[in-house]
Design a protein around this motif. Sequence first.
Motif, PDB file in Angstrom:
ATOM      1  N   LEU A  25     -11.288  11.015  -1.043  1.00 20.63           N
ATOM      2  CA  LEU A  25      -9.855  11.617  -0.549  1.00 20.63           C
ATOM      3  C   LEU A  25      -8.730  10.980  -1.464  1.00 20.63           C
ATOM      4  O   LEU A  25      -7.721  11.589  -1.772  1.00 20.63           O
ATOM      5  N   CYS A  26      -8.874   9.707  -1.414  1.00 24.11           N
ATOM      6  CA  CYS A  26      -7.862   9.058  -2.315  1.00 24.11           C
ATOM      7  C   CYS A  26      -7.785   9.776  -3.776  1.00 24.11           C
ATOM      8  O   CYS A  26      -6.660   9.966  -4.343  1.00 24.11           O
ATOM      9  N   PHE A  27      -8.988   9.864  -4.244  1.00 24.60           N
ATOM     10  CA  PHE A  27      -9.079  10.423  -5.628  1.00 24.60           C
ATOM     11  C   PHE A  27      -8.321  11.500  -5.863  1.00 24.60           C
ATOM     12  O   PHE A  27      -7.829  11.897  -6.932  1.00 24.60           O
ATOM     13  N   GLU A  28      -8.545  12.583  -4.897  1.00 22.26           N
ATOM     14  CA  GLU A  28      -8.145  13.844  -4.936  1.00 22.26           C
ATOM     15  C   GLU A  28      -6.519  13.839  -4.357  1.00 22.26           C
ATOM     16  O   GLU A  28      -5.888  14.984  -4.386  1.00 22.26           O
ATOM     17  N   GLY A  29      -6.063  12.595  -3.959  1.00 21.66           N
ATOM     18  CA  GLY A  29      -4.570  12.404  -3.668  1.00 21.66           C
ATOM     19  C   GLY A  29      -4.359  13.032  -2.188  1.00 21.66           C
ATOM     20  O   GLY A  29      -3.115  13.096  -1.946  1.00 21.66           O
ATOM     21  N   ARG A  30      -5.432  13.057  -1.249  1.00 22.88           N
ATOM     22  CA  ARG A  30      -5.072  13.472  -0.055  1.00 22.88           C
ATOM     23  C   ARG A  30      -5.090  12.350   0.903  1.00 22.88           C
ATOM     24  O   ARG A  30      -5.881  11.935   1.593  1.00 22.88           O
ATOM     25  N   MET A  31      -4.022  11.746   0.557  1.00 19.27           N
ATOM     26  CA  MET A  31      -3.620  10.247   1.286  1.00 19.27           C
ATOM     27  C   MET A  31      -3.539  10.285   2.863  1.00 19.27           C
ATOM     28  O   MET A  31      -4.157   9.280   3.439  1.00 19.27           O
ATOM     29  N   GLU A  32      -2.907  11.329   3.387  1.00 19.13           N
ATOM     30  CA  GLU A  32      -2.977  11.425   4.891  1.00 19.13           C
ATOM     31  C   GLU A  32      -4.494  11.439   5.403  1.00 19.13           C
ATOM     32  O   GLU A  32      -4.842  10.853   6.382  1.00 19.13           O
ATOM     33  N   MET A  79     -11.689  -0.305  -1.119  1.00 15.76           N
ATOM     34  CA  MET A  79     -10.763   0.717  -0.371  1.00 15.76           C
ATOM     35  C   MET A  79      -9.502   0.467  -0.793  1.00 15.76           C
ATOM     36  O   MET A  79      -8.916   1.482  -0.893  1.00 15.76           O
ATOM     37  N   TYR A  80      -8.854  -0.724  -0.598  1.00 18.70           N
ATOM     38  CA  TYR A  80      -7.592  -1.010  -0.962  1.00 18.70           C
ATOM     39  C   TYR A  80      -7.340  -0.444  -2.270  1.00 18.70           C
ATOM     40  O   TYR A  80      -6.260   0.242  -2.512  1.00 18.70           O
ATOM     41  N   GLY A  81      -8.181  -0.799  -3.521  1.00 16.87           N
ATOM     42  CA  GLY A  81      -8.011  -0.357  -4.429  1.00 16.87           C
ATOM     43  C   GLY A  81      -8.009   1.332  -4.712  1.00 16.87           C
ATOM     44  O   GLY A  81      -7.105   1.838  -5.351  1.00 16.87           O
ATOM     45  N   ALA A  82      -8.635   1.952  -3.948  1.00 14.40           N
ATOM     46  CA  ALA A  82      -8.564   3.497  -3.892  1.00 14.40           C
ATOM     47  C   ALA A  82      -7.170   4.090  -3.438  1.00 14.40           C
ATOM     48  O   ALA A  82      -6.655   4.874  -3.991  1.00 14.40           O
ATOM     49  N   GLY A 133      -4.384   5.996  -5.292  1.00 12.97           N
ATOM     50  CA  GLY A 133      -4.125   7.364  -4.882  1.00 12.97           C
ATOM     51  C   GLY A 133      -2.637   7.446  -4.897  1.00 12.97           C
ATOM     52  O   GLY A 133      -1.966   8.523  -5.138  1.00 12.97           O
ATOM     53  N   TYR A 134      -1.838   6.390  -4.279  1.00 14.41           N
ATOM     54  CA  TYR A 134      -0.389   6.180  -4.116  1.00 14.41           C
ATOM     55  C   TYR A 134       0.122   6.357  -5.642  1.00 14.41           C
ATOM     56  O   TYR A 134       1.165   6.700  -5.801  1.00 14.41           O
ATOM     57  N   ILE A 135      -0.465   5.604  -6.362  1.00 15.07           N
ATOM     58  CA  ILE A 135       0.126   5.371  -7.835  1.00 15.07           C
ATOM     59  C   ILE A 135       0.104   6.896  -8.533  1.00 15.07           C
ATOM     60  O   ILE A 135       1.058   7.280  -9.168  1.00 15.07           O
ATOM     61  N   LYS A 136      -1.160   7.615  -8.255  1.00 12.28           N
ATOM     62  CA  LYS A 136      -1.161   8.892  -8.958  1.00 12.28           C
ATOM     63  C   LYS A 136       0.061   9.980  -8.268  1.00 12.28           C
ATOM     64  O   LYS A 136       0.682  10.718  -8.816  1.00 12.28           O
ATOM     65  N   GLN A 137       0.357   9.703  -6.846  1.00 16.91           N
ATOM     66  CA  GLN A 137       1.628  10.390  -6.214  1.00 16.91           C
ATOM     67  C   GLN A 137       2.940  10.059  -6.655  1.00 16.91           C
ATOM     68  O   GLN A 137       3.856  10.521  -6.262  1.00 16.91           O
ATOM     69  N   GLY A 138       2.896   8.975  -7.455  1.00 21.95           N
ATOM     70  CA  GLY A 138       4.264   8.353  -8.015  1.00 21.95           C
ATOM     71  C   GLY A 138       4.803   7.508  -6.806  1.00 21.95           C
ATOM     72  O   GLY A 138       5.916   7.180  -6.856  1.00 21.95           O
ATOM     73  N   MET A 155       4.681   2.125  -1.820  1.00 19.81           N
ATOM     74  CA  MET A 155       3.357   2.101  -1.017  1.00 19.81           C
ATOM     75  C   MET A 155       2.323   1.413  -1.721  1.00 19.81           C
ATOM     76  O   MET A 155       1.578   0.557  -1.239  1.00 19.81           O
ATOM     77  N   ALA A 156       1.992   1.505  -2.937  1.00 23.54           N
ATOM     78  CA  ALA A 156       1.100   0.893  -3.713  1.00 23.54           C
ATOM     79  C   ALA A 156       1.387  -0.611  -3.612  1.00 23.54           C
ATOM     80  O   ALA A 156       0.444  -1.248  -3.426  1.00 23.54           O
ATOM     81  N   GLU A 157       2.485  -0.884  -3.947  1.00 21.73           N
ATOM     82  CA  GLU A 157       2.933  -2.558  -4.018  1.00 21.73           C
ATOM     83  C   GLU A 157       2.539  -3.116  -2.664  1.00 21.73           C
ATOM     84  O   GLU A 157       2.112  -4.092  -2.623  1.00 21.73           O
ATOM     85  N   ALA A 158       2.839  -2.284  -1.587  1.00 23.66           N
ATOM     86  CA  ALA A 158       2.961  -2.861  -0.309  1.00 23.66           C
ATOM     87  C   ALA A 158       1.293  -3.035  -0.011  1.00 23.66           C
ATOM     88  O   ALA A 158       0.977  -3.950   0.596  1.00 23.66           O
ATOM     89  N   LEU A 159       0.556  -2.240  -0.494  1.00 24.37           N
ATOM     90  CA  LEU A 159      -0.944  -2.222  -0.165  1.00 24.37           C
ATOM     91  C   LEU A 159      -1.501  -3.468  -1.084  1.00 24.37           C
ATOM     92  O   LEU A 159      -2.352  -4.027  -0.589  1.00 24.37           O
ATOM     93  N   ARG A 160      -0.983  -3.674  -2.013  1.00 16.20           N
ATOM     94  CA  ARG A 160      -1.454  -4.781  -2.881  1.00 16.20           C
ATOM     95  C   ARG A 160      -1.094  -6.175  -2.295  1.00 16.20           C
ATOM     96  O   ARG A 160      -1.933  -6.888  -1.992  1.00 16.20           O
ATOM     97  N   LYS A 161      -0.020  -6.285  -1.606  1.00 16.18           N
ATOM     98  CA  LYS A 161       0.318  -7.552  -0.956  1.00 16.18           C
ATOM     99  C   LYS A 161      -0.543  -7.609   0.216  1.00 16.18           C
ATOM    100  O   LYS A 161      -0.886  -8.779   0.555  1.00 16.18           O
TER     101      LYS A 161
END
Length: 127
Positions: A69-76, A96-99, A103-108, A112-118
């Motif tokens: 789902l993350c790969f397809e950009g279906r984040m919700e 899973m964090y990486g996925a 996914g969030y990076i693909k969406q721009g 959110m991507a940085e928050a998840l990294r932290k």
Amino acid sequence: MAVAGVGTTASTYEHLVKGYCNVGDVDSAVLVYKDMGRVQEALEFVRCAVGKFDLIPMEKSYEALTKGLCFEGRMEEALKVQAEMVGKGFQQNSEMYGAFVDGYIKQGNEEMAEALRKEMLQNQMQK
């Protein structure tokens, strides 16, 4: 089959999935669906199996669905599956964090991507 040089068709996958279902191996059926690259159908299959047979997917099934789902950009939808996974007692791992980050990076959505990294780093430091 691929090793033997034998091609596969949708019918081959369908027979494999039905066979795994008949023997109660939901996780293998999900992996076959994942191999087909049809995440939505795999998600529907899992929902149906859980509803009809009270089966509880294994951690790997949740991971495969979430990553797809993350790969397809279906984040919700990925977040819903991840929440269900955690509700069943499974832990989110770095893959899973990486996925989610990807996914969030693909969406721009860099914020959110940085928050998840932290969050991932904090969780790793707590272990």
